[in-house]
Design a protein around this motif. Sequence first.
Motif, PDB file in Angstrom:
ATOM      1  N   LEU A  54       0.810  -1.221   0.000  1.00  0.00           N
ATOM      2  CA  LEU A  54       0.000   0.000   0.000  1.00  0.00           C
ATOM      3  C   LEU A  54       0.843   1.271   0.000  1.00  0.00           C
ATOM      4  CD1 LEU A  54      -2.779  -0.931   2.593  1.00  0.00           C
ATOM      5  CD2 LEU A  54      -2.902  -1.020   0.099  1.00  0.00           C
ATOM      6  N   ALA A  55       2.164   1.129   0.047  1.00  0.00           N
ATOM      7  CA  ALA A  55       3.045   2.285   0.149  1.00  0.00           C
ATOM      8  C   ALA A  55       2.912   3.179  -1.080  1.00  0.00           C
ATOM      9  CB  ALA A  55       4.492   1.842   0.331  1.00  0.00           C
ATOM     10  N   ALA A  56       2.531   4.430  -0.841  1.00  0.00           N
ATOM     11  CA  ALA A  56       2.347   5.396  -1.924  1.00  0.00           C
ATOM     12  C   ALA A  56       2.178   6.783  -1.326  1.00  0.00           C
ATOM     13  CB  ALA A  56       1.119   5.046  -2.762  1.00  0.00           C
ATOM     14  N   ILE A  57       2.327   7.769  -2.171  1.00  0.00           N
ATOM     15  CA  ILE A  57       2.037   9.154  -1.817  1.00  0.00           C
ATOM     16  C   ILE A  57       0.959   9.613  -2.793  1.00  0.00           C
ATOM     17  CG2 ILE A  57       2.941  11.502  -1.627  1.00  0.00           C
ATOM     18  CD1 ILE A  57       5.749  10.075  -1.242  1.00  0.00           C
ATOM     19  N   LYS A  58      -0.192   9.989  -2.252  1.00  0.00           N
ATOM     20  CA  LYS A  58      -1.310  10.411  -3.087  1.00  0.00           C
ATOM     21  C   LYS A  58      -1.637  11.868  -2.788  1.00  0.00           C
ATOM     22  CE  LYS A  58      -3.198   5.796  -3.468  1.00  0.00           C
ATOM     23  NZ  LYS A  58      -4.363   4.930  -3.325  1.00  0.00           N
TER      24      LYS A  58
END
Length: 121
Positions: A54-58
Amino acid sequence: MSAPAETVGCHVTYGGASRLVEARPVASPYSVPVTEIGSYFLFRIVFQNEPAELAAIKVYVLAARDNGPTPIHQATHPYPPPAAKHSLYGFTGLNHVYESLRDGELQYWCGLSPAAGAEES
């Protein structure tokens, strides 16, 4: 020893005024508030660094319309973002978001940095 916590800092410009909006990692995206930018835009950064899948920058931009917030822009970036050496506009590049009903324009770019007070190596 664990690595220092990181923050995402987004440089947001609207109506000739610029400000920095920062985000730290969160476990759940549902509790992340929006930041009001002028009277037309709402800006939201969701920074998840774990679990790995789930690692992300949104980054979200919403229009503050009379009938409620309306999403007008969403960008998803991998975490960790690719190294952007010599980039003037961080890992996102310079983005322009337009709100057509009120003819507004918001610009932003984001970078990743150690948390305030953390030692840089």
